[in-house]
Motif scaffolding. Structure first.
Motif, mmCIF file in Angstrom:
data_model
loop_
_atom_site.group_PDB
_atom_site.id
_atom_site.type_symbol
_atom_site.label_atom_id
_atom_site.label_comp_id
_atom_site.label_asym_id
_atom_site.label_seq_id
_atom_site.Cartn_x
_atom_site.Cartn_y
_atom_site.Cartn_z
ATOM 1 N N LEU A 149 0.817 -1.215 0.000
ATOM 2 C CA LEU A 149 0.000 0.000 0.000
ATOM 3 C C LEU A 149 0.849 1.262 0.000
ATOM 4 O O LEU A 149 0.346 2.359 0.203
ATOM 5 N N LEU A 154 -8.895 0.008 4.428
ATOM 6 C CA LEU A 154 -7.833 0.747 3.739
ATOM 7 C C LEU A 154 -7.876 2.215 4.162
ATOM 8 O O LEU A 154 -8.920 2.862 4.073
ATOM 9 N N LEU A 173 -7.423 5.954 3.614
ATOM 10 C CA LEU A 173 -7.464 6.718 2.353
ATOM 11 C C LEU A 173 -7.159 8.189 2.485
ATOM 12 O O LEU A 173 -6.695 8.813 1.539
ATOM 13 N N ARG A 218 -4.508 4.879 -3.799
ATOM 14 C CA ARG A 218 -5.322 3.951 -2.996
ATOM 15 C C ARG A 218 -6.805 4.068 -3.339
ATOM 16 O O ARG A 218 -7.511 3.069 -3.400
ATOM 17 N N ILE A 235 -0.894 -1.607 -4.649
ATOM 18 C CA ILE A 235 -0.744 -0.261 -5.221
ATOM 19 C C ILE A 235 0.028 -0.329 -6.546
ATOM 20 O O ILE A 235 -0.155 0.504 -7.427
#
Lengths: 312, 187
Positions: free
Chosen positions: A100, A231, A233, A290, A301
């Motif tokens: 990520l 996730l 963000l 992302r 990613i």
């Protein structure tokens, strides 16, 4: 029969759908802000003095540094009377590489004079719902086996409440034992934004170096993060508008950085002076790579950018 | 000695006198927080697994394991037999100890047999092994630019995703560490 296609070409060709989606997303975001009378601005990527933050390391570029975020320059514009501004820019952070993380990534950052962090959460929600709609998504998003309902209103939960709900220790205990980050990553984050996107807000003051403290509880900063499907963000906050206090916080961060053996940056003097002219306002940064991952349904990613550093 | 930032999937470290292999490794960093390394570790002796989060300042001892080049002979009653070509010493590995290596095992292949206190506990194959495709759907011309993949069966019975242009009877190179297709090979 043409079998000459190379494997690197094959890997790039496979990204076609994701890259098309990424481009549409960025175009939709631009239109969202232009329609709201925001001014799109560009600030220098090379800067002499990044904000000294305990855990963010800038990459040197000659005698200067590559920006870790466009925050300081954007707030100087805000202080000069530009009340609605947004920017899409490349940011750079040393040593950040993972599923990520990229050392070079794309950030959307915007500021609204007169807003506080709660109002900015609502606008962030509106922006992402609008982008999803323009991309042809209904209210439902599927990402890594999770089904997320994007319909408004999104969940808002304080850091303290989230620790109470998901973690084996309270926020205060985690802070005292110095394991806040570990508990957040292991117990809290994996539960956030699972059915609906979640804003996690009211962070410990020590984790909001450029944020305004909460009037009713000075141990907390008016800072939030957005999570969708676990996730992370976006990060936003009500801005600190006191140059003197900001200078003290930077001095503290510089000390912590020195203890860890990180590079010493010169203080961003012009920013510190301008901060005294900053109107009450709020700002937010969204990781575009992302966000695009989420819509494209990819888990890494690397799958949403053209060239990961190792492929160059 | 390793620091946490040098950890990677497949690395072998020693914790509490046991050798461990990193089966998963993820760099994580909460906003404004410190860099952390979320790892899954597997005890190389008993197979027990656990998750642990490390900080970049954490350090690890290298596991004192040694490897010996041995040749694969045959499989019998669920055990895989290997021989040292110099001393003719033979050792056996269980299905479990073979792990993913059994998917890429070809006759007479030389592999590194892993020894912990002189006991065979595992195997590592060469990073790249060339295997023949034994079952594949035919290639439909024009599929190359879409970057699509299809599953094919290899001589070992292992099923792998490859680009659509790979045909039955061709040899492909496989990365034994990831189990993924690398490229086609001639011959």
């Amino acid at each position: 029969m043409d079998n000459s296609i190379s494997d690197n070409t094959f890997l790039l060709a496979r990204k076609s759908d994701a890259l098309h989606l990424r481009a549409s997303l960025i175009q939709n975001i631009r239109i969202f802000f232009i329609n709201k009378n925001f001014l799109e601005i560009e600030t220098p990527v090379r800067i002499p003095a990044p904000a000294p933050e305990e855990n963010i390391e800038a990459l040197p570029s000659g005698d200067w540094f590559l920006q870790t975020s466009p925050e300081l320059c954007m707030k100087r514009l805000l202080a000069a009377g530009y009340r609605l501004i947004f920017q899409l820019s490349k940011c750079f952070r040393a040593g950040e590489r993972g599923k990520l993380h990229l050392p070079e990534f794309t950030m959307l950052e915007w500021y609204v004079a007169g807003f506080d962090y709660q109002q900015l959460m609502s606008q962030c929600e509106e922006m992402i719902i609008s982008a999803a709609c323009d991309l042809g998504f209904s209210n439902r998003l599927h990402w890594q086996g999770k089904q997320i309902n994007l319909a408004s209103p999104w969940e808002r939960i304080t850091v303290q409440q989230a620790f109470g709900k998901y973690a084996p220790v309270t926020m205060k205990e985690a802070l005292r034992k110095g394991i806040f980050d570990e508990i957040l990553v292991e117990h809290v984050e994996p539960n956030l934004g699972m059915n609906k996107p979640t804003f996690l807000y009211d962070y410990p003051a020590s984790l909001g170096a450029l944020a305004r403290l909460k009037e009713s509880d000075k141990s907390l900063a008016e800072r939030f993060e957005l999570y969708i499907g676990g996730l992370e963000l976006a990060n936003g906050f009500s801005e600190l508008t006191d140059g003197g206090e900001q200078r003290q916080r930077f001095a503290k961060a510089q000390k912590l950085r020195a203890q860890k053996g990180y590079a010493a940056y010169p203080l961003p003097e012009k920013f510190l002076v301008a901060l005294n002219d900053l109107p009450a306002s709020a700002g937010i940064a969204v990781g575009i790579d992302r966000l695009a991952m989420l819509f494209a349904g990819v888990s890494s990613i690397d799958d949403i950018i053209t060239f990961p550093p190792e492929s160059l | 000695m390793y620091t946490a930032s040098e950890l990677k999937k497949g690395l072998r470290i020693k914790i509490d006198n046991d050798p461990y292999i990193l089966t998963e490794f993820n760099f994580v960093k909460p906003g404004k927080g410190q860099a952390l390394y979320r790892c899954k570790l597997k005890n190389m002796l008993n197979g027990n697994q656990f998750e642990r989060t490390f900080r970049s300042v954490d350090t690890f001892e290298t596991a004192d394991l040694h490897e010996k080049k041995m040749q694969y002979l045959y499989k019998e009653e669920g055990k895989y037999c290997f021989m040292d070509n110099e001393t003719y010493e033979q050792i056996y590995l269980t299905e479990e100890q073979m792990d993913d290596a059994k998917n890429f095992l070809i006759d007479n292949i030389e592999a590194e047999i892993l020894l912990f206190e002189d006991k065979a506990i595992g195997i590592s194959l060469p990073n790249f092994v060339d295997l023949t495709v034994t079952e594949a759907e035919p290639w439909a011309k024009g599929d190359t630019v879409s970057g699509a993949t299809k599953p094919v069966k290899l001589q070992t019975g292992y099923t792998i995703q490859v680009p659509t242009f790979v045909n039955e009877g061709e040899k492909i190179r496989v990365d034994t560490r990831t189990g993924e297709y690398m490229t086609r090979v001639k011959g």
